[in-house]
Design a protein around this motif. Structure first.
Motif, mmCIF file in Angstrom:
data_model
loop_
_atom_site.group_PDB
_atom_site.id
_atom_site.type_symbol
_atom_site.label_atom_id
_atom_site.label_comp_id
_atom_site.label_asym_id
_atom_site.label_seq_id
_atom_site.Cartn_x
_atom_site.Cartn_y
_atom_site.Cartn_z
ATOM 1 N N SER A 15 0.836 -1.203 0.000
ATOM 2 C CA SER A 15 0.000 0.000 0.000
ATOM 3 C C SER A 15 0.868 1.249 0.000
ATOM 4 C CB SER A 15 -0.923 -0.002 1.219
ATOM 5 O OG SER A 15 -1.811 -1.094 1.188
ATOM 6 N N GLY A 16 1.955 1.222 0.768
ATOM 7 C CA GLY A 16 2.878 2.347 0.767
ATOM 8 C C GLY A 16 3.523 2.556 -0.587
ATOM 9 N N ASN B 123 0.916 4.198 -2.787
ATOM 10 C CA ASN B 123 0.818 5.609 -2.415
ATOM 11 C C ASN B 123 1.915 6.423 -3.088
ATOM 12 O OD1 ASN B 123 -1.195 6.575 -0.139
ATOM 13 N ND2 ASN B 123 -0.678 4.468 0.353
ATOM 14 N N ALA C 136 1.341 9.190 -5.960
ATOM 15 C CA ALA C 136 1.805 10.535 -5.618
ATOM 16 C C ALA C 136 2.735 11.063 -6.703
ATOM 17 C CB ALA C 136 2.518 10.525 -4.273
ATOM 18 N N ILE D 272 -6.906 4.726 -3.002
ATOM 19 C CA ILE D 272 -5.592 5.378 -2.934
ATOM 20 C C ILE D 272 -5.436 6.344 -4.100
ATOM 21 C CG2 ILE D 272 -3.099 5.008 -3.109
ATOM 22 C CD1 ILE D 272 -3.517 2.349 -1.593
ATOM 23 N N PHE E 270 -5.119 10.775 -4.156
ATOM 24 C CA PHE E 270 -4.130 11.603 -4.837
ATOM 25 C C PHE E 270 -4.736 12.331 -6.031
ATOM 26 C CE2 PHE E 270 -1.392 8.785 -2.392
ATOM 27 C CZ PHE E 270 -0.502 9.701 -1.866
#
Length: 387
Positions: free
Chosen positions: A102-103, A106, A110, A132, A136
């Motif tokens: 998930s990071g 992200n 981004a 997600i 963004f």
């Protein structure tokens, strides 16, 4: 102050499976026995070599921030893993260690998602991906997929749904909720459509290692312009450690590094030291034995569910899910999932979590519990439906 959240929150739905899990925990607290087949989390403990490596690092005091893209030795170990597992040569500098898959996603969005930009995602698909993206300021555009294409998109569909506003494609292989795989030629064909439209291509490979008839090919073999998301959660059974990685096209490495410096500083230090042991032969031996157990569970559960009246319309080649058509048994899978939990003590995930393409017809069962517990679930389901 007036309650005034950002407008994007209106487009972000709750994760129904988590809310279902919360209700399941309430029932357990009341003394009910619940068989958990809803959450995609391996039931095995993290392999001992990984846990021991993390404990040793903690005891040695190695708990300072690491580099924002991760420990250099872990990035090197991941690169070596691609060479031994896939025969693909990757420079370690293209690998970013992240706070879970998930990071990684992200950071990718981004970096790539401009406000209002469209991204093609499969429906059904993992719900957090679209949320997600929306966080963004991107816009998900869903490609409905079904049994005719094994719940994966085709190049023809990609051309059909691509618009001047489309920035790229995100898909998963093996997929959640279906467990279906793409071959390397299929991945390459989709990548070529993205290139022809000057778009990005992100491939979620977090269930790699958990395949049962054949090893999944990595999209890294289809070009160095493809973004690949990976995780230590599923095959390596480190869900709570929150560690993953991303393979980044060379031109974007510095951009991702700047974002990581500002958004997360660095991934979890003890988790990274633990993960250094993930690729050791003793660890891989444990993981391969557990992969065989997951296959045994799948091979038991699929025919047992079909005998009750569910139809497994996706070929479950990977992950640990069976995505079933339940329309012969119930009119609404969301109502059915709630009813099964309350009346049968079996927790499963309704299709509503995975998109808007015929969600009422589908329900997902995770075979992340023992064969004995799966057998008890089958007994309860059979009794519920009057079998």
């Amino acid at each position: 102050m007036t309650y005034r959240p950002a407008a994007r929150l209106a487009d972000i739905s709750p994760f129904h499976v988590v809310e279902l899990l919360t209700r399941a925990r309430q029932l357990e607290a009341e003394g009910r026995d619940i068989i958990h087949m809803e959450v995609g989390e391996p039931d095995f403990p993290t392999p001992a070599p990984i846990a021991n490596a993390a404990v040793d690092a903690i005891k040695s005091g190695k708990m300072l921030y690491t580099q924002s893209l991760g420990l250099p030795e872990l990035r090197e170990a991941i690169a070596a893993f691609y060479q031994t597992r896939y025969g693909v040569t990757l420079p370690a500098n293209r690998i970013a260690v992240t706070n879970g898959a998930s990071g990684a996603l992200n950071l990718a969005f981004a970096c790539l998602a401009d406000p209002g930009s469209e991204w093609l995602l499969t429906d059904p698909g993992y719900p957090c991906n679209r949320h997600i993206l929306r966080a963004f300021e991107g816009r998900p555009r869903h490609i409905p997929v079904g049994p005719e294409s094994n719940f994966q998109p085709t190049p023809a569909q990609l051309r059909q749904y691509w618009t001047p506003q489309t920035s790229g494609l995100l898909l998963a292989s093996p997929a959640n909720p279906t467990g279906t795989l793409l071959t390397l030629p299929e991945i390459s064909a989709l990548a070529e459509v993205c290139r022809q439209n000057d778009g990005h291509f992100i491939v979620d490979e977090i269930y790699h290692g958990l395949t049962y008839e054949t090893d999944a090919p990595t999209a890294c073999a289809a070009g160095d312009d493809i973004w690949v998301i990976q995780s230590f959660s599923k095959y390596f059974q480190m869900t709570g450690w929150r560690l993953g990685w991303m393979v980044i096209p060379e031109a974007y490495v510095r951009d991702i590094e700047k974002l990581a410096q500002n958004l997360t500083l660095c991934p979890s230090t003890p988790a990274q030291y633990g993960a250094l042991a993930a690729f050791e032969p003793d660890t891989l031996s444990i993981l391969e034995a557990r992969r065989a157990e997951f296959r045994r569970r799948r091979d038991y559960l699929a025919p047992a569910l079909e005998a009750i009246g569910f139809r497994v319309t996706a070929r479950p080649e990977g992950a640990f899910y069976l995505y079933c058509d339940c329309s012969a048994l119930a009119a609404d899978s969301f109502v059915l999932a709630r009813d099964l939990l309350e009346k049968a003590g079996v927790a499963a995930t309704p299709g509503l979590d995975f998109g808007s393409h015929e969600p009422e017809k589908h329900i997902r069962f995770a075979y992340t519990t023992s064969v004995d517990r799966l057998a008890e679930a089958v007994r309860r389901l059979s009794a519920y439906f009057g079998g």
